[in-house]
Design a protein around this motif. Structure first.
Motif, PDB file in Angstrom:
ATOM      1  N   TYR A   1      29.496 -38.410  62.559  1.00  0.00           N
ATOM      2  CA  TYR A   1      28.977 -39.225  61.464  1.00  0.00           C
ATOM      3  C   TYR A   1      28.834 -40.684  61.878  1.00  0.00           C
ATOM      4  CZ  TYR A   1      28.222 -40.524  56.581  1.00  0.00           C
ATOM      5  OH  TYR A   1      27.670 -40.979  55.417  1.00  0.00           O
ATOM      6  N   GLY A   2      29.386 -41.024  63.041  1.00  0.00           N
ATOM      7  CA  GLY A   2      29.473 -42.411  63.444  1.00  0.00           C
ATOM      8  C   GLY A   2      28.149 -43.084  63.747  1.00  0.00           C
ATOM      9  N   GLN A   3      27.173 -42.334  64.262  1.00  0.00           N
ATOM     10  CA  GLN A   3      25.896 -42.932  64.645  1.00  0.00           C
ATOM     11  C   GLN A   3      24.785 -42.570  63.669  1.00  0.00           C
ATOM     12  OE1 GLN A   3      25.750 -41.341  68.689  1.00  0.00           O
ATOM     13  NE2 GLN A   3      26.321 -43.348  69.485  1.00  0.00           N
ATOM     14  N   ARG A   4      25.129 -42.502  62.411  1.00  0.00           N
ATOM     15  CA  ARG A   4      24.195 -41.975  61.419  1.00  0.00           C
ATOM     16  C   ARG A   4      22.953 -42.841  61.248  1.00  0.00           C
ATOM     17  NH1 ARG A   4      28.760 -43.949  59.139  1.00  0.00           N
ATOM     18  NH2 ARG A   4      28.642 -45.476  57.448  1.00  0.00           N
ATOM     19  N   ARG A   5      23.071 -44.162  61.347  1.00  0.00           N
ATOM     20  CA  ARG A   5      21.906 -45.022  61.148  1.00  0.00           C
ATOM     21  C   ARG A   5      20.870 -44.804  62.251  1.00  0.00           C
ATOM     22  NH1 ARG A   5      26.382 -47.597  59.426  1.00  0.00           N
ATOM     23  NH2 ARG A   5      26.303 -48.636  57.387  1.00  0.00           N
TER      24      ARG A   5
ATOM     25  N   ALA B   1      19.310 -41.243  61.838  1.00  0.00           N
ATOM     26  CA  ALA B   1      18.392 -41.149  60.700  1.00  0.00           C
ATOM     27  C   ALA B   1      17.060 -41.805  61.032  1.00  0.00           C
ATOM     28  CB  ALA B   1      19.012 -41.792  59.462  1.00  0.00           C
ATOM     29  N   GLU B   2      17.110 -42.970  61.658  1.00  0.00           N
ATOM     30  CA  GLU B   2      15.884 -43.658  62.052  1.00  0.00           C
ATOM     31  C   GLU B   2      15.101 -42.827  63.068  1.00  0.00           C
ATOM     32  OE1 GLU B   2      12.916 -46.349  62.104  1.00  0.00           O
ATOM     33  OE2 GLU B   2      14.674 -46.515  60.816  1.00  0.00           O
ATOM     34  N   HIS B   3      15.828 -42.208  63.997  1.00  0.00           N
ATOM     35  CA  HIS B   3      15.166 -41.381  65.013  1.00  0.00           C
ATOM     36  C   HIS B   3      14.484 -40.175  64.370  1.00  0.00           C
ATOM     37  CE1 HIS B   3      14.433 -39.817  69.025  1.00  0.00           C
ATOM     38  NE2 HIS B   3      14.906 -38.651  68.632  1.00  0.00           N
ATOM     39  N   ALA B   4      15.168 -39.516  63.435  1.00  0.00           N
ATOM     40  CA  ALA B   4      14.579 -38.367  62.747  1.00  0.00           C
ATOM     41  C   ALA B   4      13.347 -38.776  61.962  1.00  0.00           C
ATOM     42  CB  ALA B   4      15.618 -37.722  61.828  1.00  0.00           C
ATOM     43  N   TYR B   5      13.427 -39.918  61.321  1.00  0.00           N
ATOM     44  CA  TYR B   5      12.302 -40.442  60.544  1.00  0.00           C
ATOM     45  C   TYR B   5      11.092 -40.672  61.441  1.00  0.00           C
ATOM     46  CZ  TYR B   5       9.684 -44.084  57.961  1.00  0.00           C
ATOM     47  OH  TYR B   5       8.712 -44.831  57.346  1.00  0.00           O
ATOM     48  N   GLN B   6      11.285 -41.355  62.556  1.00  0.00           N
ATOM     49  CA  GLN B   6      10.173 -41.664  63.461  1.00  0.00           C
ATOM     50  C   GLN B   6       9.655 -40.413  64.163  1.00  0.00           C
ATOM     51  OE1 GLN B   6       8.648 -44.335  63.321  1.00  0.00           O
ATOM     52  NE2 GLN B   6      10.088 -45.871  62.551  1.00  0.00           N
ATOM     53  N   GLN B   7      10.548 -39.508  64.525  1.00  0.00           N
ATOM     54  CA  GLN B   7      10.119 -38.279  65.189  1.00  0.00           C
ATOM     55  C   GLN B   7       9.273 -37.413  64.253  1.00  0.00           C
ATOM     56  OE1 GLN B   7      12.572 -34.679  65.833  1.00  0.00           O
ATOM     57  NE2 GLN B   7      12.573 -35.289  67.985  1.00  0.00           N
ATOM     58  N   THR B   8       9.653 -37.361  62.977  1.00  0.00           N
ATOM     59  CA  THR B   8       8.880 -36.585  62.003  1.00  0.00           C
ATOM     60  C   THR B   8       7.504 -37.200  61.799  1.00  0.00           C
ATOM     61  OG1 THR B   8      10.923 -35.919  60.885  1.00  0.00           O
ATOM     62  CG2 THR B   8       8.872 -35.651  59.668  1.00  0.00           C
TER      63      THR B   8
END
Length: 395
Positions: A317-321, A324-331
């Motif tokens: 859970y430590g690197q969630r920010r 999340a940004e990576h998932a957003y940009q990858q999508t």
């Protein structure tokens, strides 16, 4: 992946469903990032007013929030950022997941004297080998290290706020949460007839009860554990319900990287877990077009060659920010790469791609919140310095 099988839906009346797989805290973080990208890029698909939501394990947590009108961006504020952009009381604290299972420990400890006495008798007068005698003490071991009761309690409070409901039967869209009945190994769909009287928060607790980490959840006299044990995504629940378009998000895929074994036991176990989960999903995706030829399915999942996600602990859970940004940009990148086929599939169901949003390279998810925070902090700092300067000036 885009499966184009359906017929055009009547204008203004698409039956759209969302299916979310599990994957621990990392899976929930990936799904929030991906859903934020999908929500802003799709016109005609309100992610808080869909016809059917299906969630398994961590995906059940996200699905229950969406069914209660909590938008992906709000989830990002509450689950990823833990900031004041979320509605008061909605902030998710990861400490909820690390409360020791004191009640479970106490219950098991009560059995210890009797089990120890029986093991001693077997090893002495019973003539059993010591290791065989000690096997009888296994019931003294706790079934989970951490209590998940806080998850139920906190979600019950969140879902009981005005405009929301902790009752499956009172939600605007249908919600199905999958858990596994421990004594039979069978999947149970909470929200379906016969299981729709269970509070949504309790069903979320059950579908997220990973064996060994959390104790089984007792509901109606039965014990339930993580839904991912029997179902990866369970999109068939939405397909059988008559969905015309199913948007699906799966956060776990086996990665195509050289020499996985070099990473040691954790890397091997992670890859094994991902492979088992994804192979079951792949079988389902092959079956769906034959069983439901009138439905289109859009599956969003990570790139198996993505080095950013490889090696990340699925329960971190430590690197969630950053994730999340990576998932957003990858999508967003995936949608741009498949823009023509995706637009054609969505258009059959009254949904359009916002091309100008998709190609706006300035858009960010989490990082967009940081400049505002910094500007606010600098403004306060300047105010303090001005006041100090004024106070120190000679009269």
């Amino acid at each position: 992946m885009i499966q184009r099988r359906g017929r055009s839906t009547a204008a203004g009346s698409p039956r759209i469903a969302l299916a979310l797989a599990g994957g621990g805290p990392l899976g929930a973080i990936y799904e929030i990032g991906a859903l934020c990208a999908l929500e802003e890029a799709l016109a005609g698909a309100d992610f808080t007013s869909l016809d059917h939501y299906v969630g398994v394990s961590a995906g059940g947590f996200i699905a229950a929030g969406l069914a209660n009108g909590i938008r992906p961006r709000q989830m990002c504020a509450a689950f990823i950022e833990n900031d004041d952009a979320a509605r008061e009381g909605d902030v998710f604290d990861p400490a909820w997941l690390t409360v020791p299972a004191y009640r479970e420990f106490l219950e098991r400890a009560r059995r210890l004297p009797g089990l120890a006495l029986a093991a001693f008798w077997k090893a002495t007068w019973g003539g059993k080998p010591l290791l065989q005698a000690l096997e009888g003490m296994a019931p003294a071991l706790p079934t989970g290290l951490f209590s998940n009761e806080e998850v139920h309690r906190r979600l019950a409070a969140i879902f009981s706020q005005p405009g929301r409901s902790n009752d499956f039967r009172r939600l605007r869209g249908r919600l199905t949460l999958l858990a596994t009945e421990l004594d039979t190994g069978r999947p149970v769909a909470f929200g379906s007839p016969g299981w729709d009287d269970v509070p949504v928060s309790r069903a979320v607790q059950a579908t997220c009860a990973l064996p060994g980490l959390f104790p089984p959840v007792r509901i109606h006299g039965r014990h339930f554990v993580d839904g991912a044990l029997t179902k990866t995504m369970h999109a068939s629940a939405a397909l059988a319900d008559g969905a015309d378009l199913v948007l699906a998000v799966n956060p776990l895929v086996p990665f195509m990287v050289p020499d996985v074994a070099r990473g040691g036991l954790s890397a091997v176990l992670s890859q094994t877990f991902r492979t088992l989960i994804h192979s079951r999903l792949a079988l389902g995706m092959k079956h769906y077009p034959q069983a439901w030829p009138g439905t289109d399915i859009v599956l969003v999942e990570p790139d198996p060659r993505d080095p950013e996600l490889f090696g990340t602990n699925p329960f971190s859970y430590g690197q969630r920010r950053r994730l999340a940004e990576h998932a957003y940009q990858q999508t967003r990148s995936w949608m741009r790469a498949h823009e023509a086929a995706l637009a054609a599939t969505l258009a059959r169901h009254g949904v359009a791609l916002r091309s100008h949003v998709l190609h706006d390279e300035r858009r960010v998810l989490v990082a967009a919140l940081r400049p505002r925070r910094l500007a606010s902090a600098l403004t306060r700092l300047h105010t303090v310095l001005d006041d100090l300067d004024h106070a120190l000036r000679p009269a």
